[in-house]
Design an enzyme around this catalytic site. Structure first.
Site, short mmCIF file in Angstrom:
data_model
loop_
_atom_site.label_atom_id
_atom_site.label_comp_id
_atom_site.label_asym_id
_atom_site.label_seq_id
_atom_site.Cartn_x
_atom_site.Cartn_y
_atom_site.Cartn_z
N THR A 28 0.89 -1.12 -0.07
CA THR A 28 0.09 -0.04 -0.06
C THR A 28 0.92 1.34 0.03
O THR A 28 1.95 1.14 0.53
CB THR A 28 -0.85 0.10 1.24
OG1 THR A 28 0.00 0.30 2.43
CG2 THR A 28 -1.54 -1.37 1.52
N ASP A 29 0.39 2.37 -0.25
CA ASP A 29 0.86 3.57 0.09
C ASP A 29 0.42 4.07 1.59
O ASP A 29 -0.17 3.31 2.22
CB ASP A 29 0.39 4.85 -1.09
CG ASP A 29 1.40 5.83 -1.18
OD1 ASP A 29 2.34 6.15 -0.11
OD2 ASP A 29 1.26 6.64 -2.27
N TRP A 30 1.10 5.00 1.88
CA TRP A 30 1.12 5.54 3.49
C TRP A 30 -0.32 5.78 4.07
O TRP A 30 -0.88 6.40 3.45
CB TRP A 30 1.90 6.60 3.71
CG TRP A 30 2.08 7.34 5.10
CD1 TRP A 30 1.23 7.73 5.90
CD2 TRP A 30 3.57 7.25 5.62
NE1 TRP A 30 1.86 8.08 7.02
CE2 TRP A 30 3.16 7.80 6.89
CE3 TRP A 30 4.50 6.77 5.57
CZ2 TRP A 30 3.94 7.88 7.96
CZ3 TRP A 30 5.70 6.87 6.31
CH2 TRP A 30 5.52 7.34 7.68
N GLY A 31 -0.68 4.51 5.05
CA GLY A 31 -1.95 4.72 5.52
C GLY A 31 -3.19 4.41 4.76
O GLY A 31 -4.29 4.68 5.14
N ASP A 32 -2.93 3.82 3.68
CA ASP A 32 -4.08 3.74 2.59
C ASP A 32 -5.12 2.72 2.92
O ASP A 32 -6.43 3.00 2.51
CB ASP A 32 -3.62 3.80 1.40
CG ASP A 32 -3.38 5.28 0.66
OD1 ASP A 32 -4.07 6.22 1.20
OD2 ASP A 32 -2.51 5.21 -0.33
#
Length: 762
Positions: free
Chosen positions: A305-309
């Site tokens: 994932t990307d950051w906190g997604d």
């Protein structure tokens, strides 16, 4: 002399493939054996990724004390109790020395291996050099690398970045960015190779090959991570992480090709688009992540994932009622690893519960963990996770710096040169002014020593700003500096020095020419969202008032996206676009301004003239009308300030003898196209030969033209080369509404430089 497109010997690839298959089979067996020994808790821990601040000394998990040091209790809690398998990023958003990186990551590996001796996978955003390592070699950002049109320079830059990232004890790089970026409003355009799928594909391949080589276990290579799958930078609003609407056939023709090519080249991991397509957040989109990426494209690597997604599916996108449901949606859609960043306990506890409740099958967990373990094996982390510092004697070397300088020099694009004002004559009295004139921060942009680039000045003091480079080149006695307008240090906004513009205007009276350095302060992602594409009001005022002096002005643009300059462009005698050229951008620019380097950059996007005329170079025919109903001109014309592929030189080139191997071919046949290019000027120079193809009529309205080939050549005065391109069925095809790739019989046009020829496909 005849020049053809570079081809890689098939034998070398076939031999490598055979060896790789044996290696893959052995790794598969190791992964299966290891997986059979793991508990559910150990498997879920492998799927969790945290940021470094979580495991360091500090008042909380969101920031660290300085000097940074790992906290034994927090480290034990994350890596031993929760079995977390991956760490990313730096502490306090700050670059570290190689020695600190080695100390930290050695301790992480020692603590995190657990009862089964599984190494931790460390990742970083090394997007134009090793972002978070002091003294690393910083190249132009990707948008500038695209302007070079030089495959070998892009490859070399990636190879050096891989070397210096591994020298920092980090084996995994969240790069390259393969997003199609046609919208200058979007704050991450500068992280891309621009607005053309073919250009992105070709340079993206070079970057992947430079990072990974033939074997990512090589201590001088890293695993690449393709970003951001897929369709990230075409949001309706032009703002980061907001909804996009992309028909399937458009997704396949424009957004998918760079990812498809990189996957076929063996890229080992991929990061997911943080946005929303057609109402569905991509992190929860089973059709894109499993059906398309895994099954159709055959991607076998790690999906992160990307950051906190995953959390964003609940907190931002509102497709999940709570964090637990968000985890279920993302993992079932096909996510392997969650870049949680902070609250890893919640992720791990909830995912374990979901498996026990039957809402996430353990087979899906096994599938995800197998991709993670496979990458760890392929990187050689089980054998040796960290190599000795002494193995990297070239780190930050003059050799590496020269490669960065050369890339900057070939990226800078000359857009205007009225009456051959450039190159400047030695002894000319210069006024250097503008907010970008004396800043290393603006030369580098974001992802440089810190996320937003705000810490650049702390680490880049030994390099030359534009002002410093020009002063060295022209002599202190010939250079005056008045900043005129400055940036606030807390962001992208501007403020005027007391009487700053008036001081610049007054200083101009004593100058033979003005070097006006305008653009943007550093930014990336949502902090770079904007509401006005025009360059700032104060910079515009500075340009207009200097223009009124009558002195010749050389406008130097230093920006992450094309900010509009049409309000004052007519008053500029010369214009150069530097993009974000890195630590050697000032030196490269000075050499170009004084003629020691002949500019050869070409725009990787259309530079728009007006904010309501953001039309790509490959626009549809209906976007090119100048008169409506034969009476009124509604300013509907295609009117960029400068067009994709444009860039001037200090010499002149002539294109002639455009030849096609046939006037009619069948769809499955190959067409050979050749052209002669001569240097008809008095200076040696590099030229980019670009081939554009137009399908003149089709059942879906065709693009006006599409880039289908490019080569960069160097010619001495009077020298001539024959450049040859090959076109095939893939080049003639497009995706229809039923998602079939088709070639429709009809007339096509090839264009190279000012020359064009038509042919028919039967």
């Amino acid at each position: 002399m005849k020049k053809t497109l570079l081809t890689v010997p098939l034998l070398a690839f076939s031999l490598f493939s055979a060896a790789q298959k044996q290696s893959d089979a052995a790794i598969d067996q190791k992964v299966k054996s290891l997986l059979s020994k793991m508990t559910l808790e150990e498997k879920v821990g492998q799927m969790a990724q945290i940021t470094m601040d979580v495991i360091t000394n500090g008042k909380d998990r969101y920031s660290s004390d300085e000097p940074v040091a790992l906290n034994p209790q927090r480290l034990e809690h994350a890596l031993v109790k929760y079995k977390v398998g991956s760490v990313l990023n730096t502490a306090n958003n700050r670059a570290r020395t190689r020695e600190v990186w080695h100390q930290i990551i050695n301790k992480i590996q020692e603590t995190g291996k657990g009862r089964l001796n599984i190494p931790v996978l460390y990742g970083i955003d090394a997007v134009h050099g090793t972002t978070y390592t002091a003294d690393a070699t910083m190249f132009p950002q990707q948008i500038g690398q695209a302007a070079t049109r030089n495959r070998s320079l892009v490859f070399k830059g990636a190879e050096i970045t891989a070397y210096e990232t591994r020298a920092s004890a980090i084996p995994w790089n969240f790069s390259p960015v393969l997003d199609l970026a046609p919208d200058p409003r979007f704050p991450r355009q500068w992280e891309t190779f621009g607005e053309d799928p073919y250009l992105i594909t070709e340079l993206g391949l070079q970057m992947v090959k430079g990072f990974e080589g033939n074997n990512v276990s090589d201590p001088y290579r890293v695993a690449s991570c393709l970003k951001h799958f897929v369709g990230y930078q075409v949001s309706v609003s032009g703002k980061d992480r907001t909804p996009a609407y992309i028909p399937d056939h458009v997704l396949r023709d424009y957004h998918l090709p760079p990812f498809k090519a990189a996957i076929e080249a063996g890229a080992h991991s991929i990061m997911i688009n943080s946005g929303i397509i057609n109402g569905v957040p991509v992190h929860a989109n089973y059709q894109l992540l499993t059906k398309l990426l895994r099954e159709e494209l055959g991607f076998k690597g790690l999906i992160v994932t990307d950051w906190g997604d995953i959390e964003n599916l609940h907190t931002r996108d509102r497709v999940a009622k709570d964090h637990k449901e968000a985890i279920m949606l993302a993992i079932n859609a096909g996510i392997d690893m969650s870049m949680i960043a902070y609250d890893y306990e919640r992720f791990c506890d909830n995912l374990i519960a979901l498996v026990k409740e039957g809402k996430v099958k353990e087979t899906r967990i096994n599938d995800a963990v197998s991709h993670i373990l496979t990458l760890k094996y392929k990187l050689g982390l089980f054998d040796k996770a960290v190599y000795d510092l002494k193995q990297y004697p070239k780190f930050g070397s003059k050799e590496f710096e020269q490669a960065a300088y050369q890339t900057a020099a070939e990226s800078i694009t000359l857009l205007k040169n009225t009456n051959n004002l450039l190159p400047l004559k030695k002894g000319a009295k210069l006024l250097v002014t503008g907010p970008n004139a004396n800043s290393m921060r603006t030369l580098n942009g974001g992802w440089t020593y810190s996320w937003q680039g705000e810490k650049v000045e702390e680490f880049a003091g030994k390099y030359n700003t534009i002002l410093e480079a020009l002063t060295q080149k022209a002599g202190k006695e010939n250079v005056a500096f008045v900043e005129g307008v400055s940036y606030k240090m807390d962001g992208k906004y501007y403020e005027e020095f007391e009487n700053g513009i008036e001081k610049a205007v007054k200083a101009a009276q004593d100058a033979d020419a003005i070097v006006l350095c305008l653009g943007e302060n550093s930014y990336t992602e949502s902090p770079g969202n904007l509401s006005d594409l025009y360059i700032s009001d104060l910079q515009t005022e500075l340009a207009l008032k200097l223009g009124a002096t009558g002195k010749p002005i050389i406008l130097v643009l230093n920006e992450g996206r094309p900010r509009l300059i049409s309000k004052f462009e007519p008053k500029m005698a010369g214009i150069l676009q530097t993009y974000l050229p890195g630590n050697f951008g000032g030196d490269a620019l000075a050499d170009i301004l004084f003629g020691e380097v002949n500019p050869s950059g070409k725009l990787p996007y259309n530079y728009p003239r007006y904010p309501n005329s953001l039309v790509g170079y490959n626009h549809k025919p209906s976007e090119n009308r100048t008169v409506m109903e034969g009476v009124y001109n509604y300013a509907a014309e295609y009117n960029p300030q400068y067009e994709f592929g444009f860039g001037l030189s200090y010499t002149t080139f002539k294109f002639e003898n455009l030849k096609l191997s046939a006037e009619k071919i069948k769809a499955n046949q190959e067409l050979t196209v050749s052209v002669d290019v001569s240097n008809t000027g008095s200076k040696e120079g590099k030229e980019v030969v670009e081939l554009y193809l137009s399908d003149l009529y089709a059942t879906l309205t065709p693009d006006s033209r599409r880039l289908r080939g490019f080569e960069k050549i160097n010619l001495k005065p009077g020298e001539k080369l024959t450049i040859t391109f090959k076109l095939n069925q893939k080049d003639f095809s497009f995706t229809h509404l039923d998602n079939r790739s088709v070639v429709e019989p009809g007339e096509f046009k090839v264009k190279i430089g000012p020359l064009s020829k038509n042919f028919f496909v039967e």
